[in-house]
Scaffold this motif. Structure first.
Motif, short mmCIF file in Angstrom:
data_model
loop_
_atom_site.label_atom_id
_atom_site.label_comp_id
_atom_site.label_asym_id
_atom_site.label_seq_id
_atom_site.Cartn_x
_atom_site.Cartn_y
_atom_site.Cartn_z
N PRO A 1 -30.92 -8.37 -33.84
CA PRO A 1 -31.79 -7.69 -32.88
C PRO A 1 -31.18 -7.67 -31.47
CG PRO A 1 -33.01 -9.31 -34.17
CD PRO A 1 -31.56 -9.54 -34.45
N ALA A 2 -31.56 -6.66 -30.70
CA ALA A 2 -31.04 -6.51 -29.34
C ALA A 2 -31.36 -7.73 -28.48
CB ALA A 2 -31.62 -5.25 -28.71
N ALA A 3 -32.47 -8.40 -28.78
CA ALA A 3 -32.88 -9.55 -27.96
C ALA A 3 -31.83 -10.66 -27.95
CB ALA A 3 -34.21 -10.10 -28.47
N TYR A 4 -31.03 -10.74 -29.02
CA TYR A 4 -30.00 -11.79 -29.08
C TYR A 4 -28.98 -11.63 -27.96
CZ TYR A 4 -26.40 -14.88 -30.97
OH TYR A 4 -25.47 -15.88 -31.14
N ALA A 5 -28.75 -10.39 -27.53
CA ALA A 5 -27.80 -10.13 -26.44
C ALA A 5 -28.29 -10.68 -25.11
CB ALA A 5 -27.53 -8.63 -26.32
N ASP A 6 -29.59 -10.97 -25.02
CA ASP A 6 -30.14 -11.51 -23.78
C ASP A 6 -29.86 -13.00 -23.60
OD1 ASP A 6 -31.19 -9.02 -23.16
OD2 ASP A 6 -33.14 -9.45 -24.08
N LEU A 7 -29.39 -13.66 -24.66
CA LEU A 7 -29.06 -15.07 -24.55
C LEU A 7 -27.79 -15.26 -23.72
CD1 LEU A 7 -29.64 -16.46 -28.17
CD2 LEU A 7 -31.29 -16.21 -26.32
N THR A 8 -27.78 -16.27 -22.89
CA THR A 8 -26.57 -16.60 -22.14
C THR A 8 -25.55 -17.23 -23.10
OG1 THR A 8 -27.29 -18.84 -21.61
CG2 THR A 8 -27.98 -17.08 -20.10
N ASP A 9 -24.31 -17.37 -22.64
CA ASP A 9 -23.29 -18.00 -23.48
C ASP A 9 -23.70 -19.40 -23.87
OD1 ASP A 9 -21.73 -15.74 -23.34
OD2 ASP A 9 -20.42 -16.48 -21.76
N ARG A 10 -24.25 -20.14 -22.92
CA ARG A 10 -24.68 -21.52 -23.18
C ARG A 10 -25.81 -21.52 -24.20
NH1 ARG A 10 -22.82 -26.37 -23.65
NH2 ARG A 10 -22.86 -27.39 -21.64
N GLU A 11 -26.75 -20.59 -24.05
CA GLU A 11 -27.88 -20.53 -24.99
C GLU A 11 -27.40 -20.18 -26.40
OE1 GLU A 11 -31.39 -19.25 -21.79
OE2 GLU A 11 -30.35 -17.72 -22.97
N ARG A 12 -26.37 -19.35 -26.50
CA ARG A 12 -25.83 -19.04 -27.83
C ARG A 12 -25.18 -20.26 -28.46
NH1 ARG A 12 -23.42 -12.84 -27.77
NH2 ARG A 12 -25.09 -11.95 -26.51
N ARG B 1 -31.00 -15.00 -41.50
CA ARG B 1 -31.40 -13.62 -41.78
C ARG B 1 -30.42 -12.62 -41.16
NH1 ARG B 1 -37.40 -12.45 -40.20
NH2 ARG B 1 -37.79 -13.45 -42.19
N HIS B 2 -29.88 -13.00 -39.99
CA HIS B 2 -29.01 -12.07 -39.25
C HIS B 2 -27.53 -12.47 -39.29
CE1 HIS B 2 -32.61 -10.06 -37.94
NE2 HIS B 2 -33.08 -11.18 -37.45
N ARG C 1 -36.29 -21.68 -24.00
CA ARG C 1 -35.92 -20.33 -23.51
C ARG C 1 -35.42 -19.44 -24.65
NH1 ARG C 1 -32.70 -22.41 -18.10
NH2 ARG C 1 -34.54 -22.73 -16.78
N ILE C 2 -34.64 -20.03 -25.54
CA ILE C 2 -34.12 -19.28 -26.69
C ILE C 2 -35.28 -18.76 -27.55
CG2 ILE C 2 -32.86 -19.49 -28.88
CD1 ILE C 2 -31.05 -21.56 -27.36
N LEU C 3 -36.23 -19.65 -27.85
CA LEU C 3 -37.37 -19.26 -28.68
C LEU C 3 -38.18 -18.15 -28.02
CD1 LEU C 3 -38.65 -22.76 -29.91
CD2 LEU C 3 -37.22 -21.13 -31.16
N THR C 4 -38.34 -18.26 -26.69
CA THR C 4 -39.10 -17.24 -25.95
C THR C 4 -38.38 -15.89 -26.00
OG1 THR C 4 -40.06 -18.89 -24.46
CG2 THR C 4 -40.04 -16.61 -23.70
N LYS C 5 -37.08 -15.91 -25.73
CA LYS C 5 -36.31 -14.65 -25.71
C LYS C 5 -36.28 -13.96 -27.07
CE LYS C 5 -33.17 -15.71 -21.85
NZ LYS C 5 -31.75 -15.89 -21.43
N LEU C 6 -36.23 -14.77 -28.13
CA LEU C 6 -36.14 -14.20 -29.48
C LEU C 6 -37.51 -14.04 -30.15
CD1 LEU C 6 -32.99 -16.11 -30.82
CD2 LEU C 6 -33.10 -13.85 -29.75
N ALA C 7 -38.57 -14.40 -29.40
CA ALA C 7 -39.95 -14.31 -29.92
C ALA C 7 -40.11 -15.12 -31.19
CB ALA C 7 -40.34 -12.85 -30.14
N LEU C 8 -39.55 -16.33 -31.18
CA LEU C 8 -39.66 -17.24 -32.32
C LEU C 8 -40.62 -18.36 -31.96
CD1 LEU C 8 -35.85 -17.50 -33.16
CD2 LEU C 8 -37.55 -16.01 -34.23
N ARG C 9 -41.29 -18.90 -32.99
CA ARG C 9 -42.33 -19.89 -32.73
C ARG C 9 -41.79 -21.31 -32.66
NH1 ARG C 9 -46.94 -19.59 -36.92
NH2 ARG C 9 -45.36 -20.62 -38.19
N ASP C 10 -40.76 -21.61 -33.48
CA ASP C 10 -40.31 -23.00 -33.55
C ASP C 10 -38.90 -23.09 -34.10
OD1 ASP C 10 -40.55 -22.76 -36.40
OD2 ASP C 10 -42.68 -23.19 -36.23
N ARG C 11 -38.42 -24.32 -34.28
CA ARG C 11 -37.04 -24.54 -34.72
C ARG C 11 -36.79 -24.02 -36.14
NH1 ARG C 11 -34.13 -28.64 -31.67
NH2 ARG C 11 -32.64 -28.64 -33.38
#
Length: 216
Positions: A150-161, A212-213, A193-203
């Motif tokens: 998903p495009a939202a993954y591109a919004d993660l910073t290098d550190r977040e990835r 999945r991706h 922040r990662i969960l928020t950006k990717l619209a995920l609920r938990d680990r």
């Protein structure tokens, strides 16, 4: 005193439910508020009792745990659902997790692990057998095509990835902190922040997303 966690048990084996209920009700912060012997009855009990958490068997008559979980999670203010399974690499449990369940527990888990898992999920961490969840999705991914990232993954910073990849591989916050020379609080902030950006609920949902991706 902290609020009591209200739990519904859904399993077609009455003796198994009785044993789990005894373990849970022995704790001052946990209470079984309803039971059901199939998925359809489970949905009705959940609607009537509005629990915080549901322990859901996968294979049941009338309506199985997969269909019941999907319907329960469509409810407003839905409880968290933990799937109960007999097998480590259970593809039905995997489908339930992909559908929004917060993880799975083996039916022969030690009582202490069950209690810890229930409290962990209720607290929002949902780190249930993270390595088992990872192995489960790795097993399923072996023969299947992955979905586009998903495009939202591109919004993660290098550190977040970097943090995302470590969390997806099953590392805990403490393990990530030690490996990356960060404080646990900093790792927790990154995960949030990662969960928020990717619209995920938990680990657990993070692990599902990664497999999945094709990101692990």
């Amino acid at each position: 005193m902290s609020a009591v966690v209200r739990i519904v048990l859904v399993d077609d084996q009455a003796l198994f439910r009785a044993g789990i209920k005894m373990v849970l009700d022995s704790q001052p912060d946990l209470e079984v508020v309803g039971e059901a012997s199939d998925g359809r009855e489970g949905i009705d009990v959940v609607r009537a009792t509005r629990p915080d958490l549901v322990l859901m068997d996968v294979r049941m008559p009338v309506m199985d745990g997969l269909a019941a979980t999907a319907e329960i999670l469509r409810e407003p203010d839905a409880p968290r659902v933990v799937v109960l399974t007999t097998f480590d690499l259970d593809e039905a449990a995997a489908r339930a997790i992909q559908g929004g369940a917060s993880g799975f527990l083996l039916k022969d888990s030690e009582p202490e692990f069950l209690l810890s898992a229930v409290r962990t999920v209720h607290a929002g961490s949902a780190v249930i057998a993270a390595s088992a969840t990872r192995e489960l999705f790795a097993h399923i991914a072996e023969g299947g095509a992955t979905e586009p990232v998903p495009a939202a993954y591109a919004d993660l910073t290098d550190r977040e990835r970097e943090i995302f990849a470590l969390a997806a591989s099953g590392l805990s916050n403490a393990e990530i902190a030690e490996r990356e020379f960060l404080s646990e609080a900093t790792v927790k902030t990154h995960i949030s922040r990662i969960l928020t950006k990717l619209a995920l609920r938990d680990r657990v949902q993070l692990v599902v997303f990664a497999y999945r991706h094709g990101l692990v």
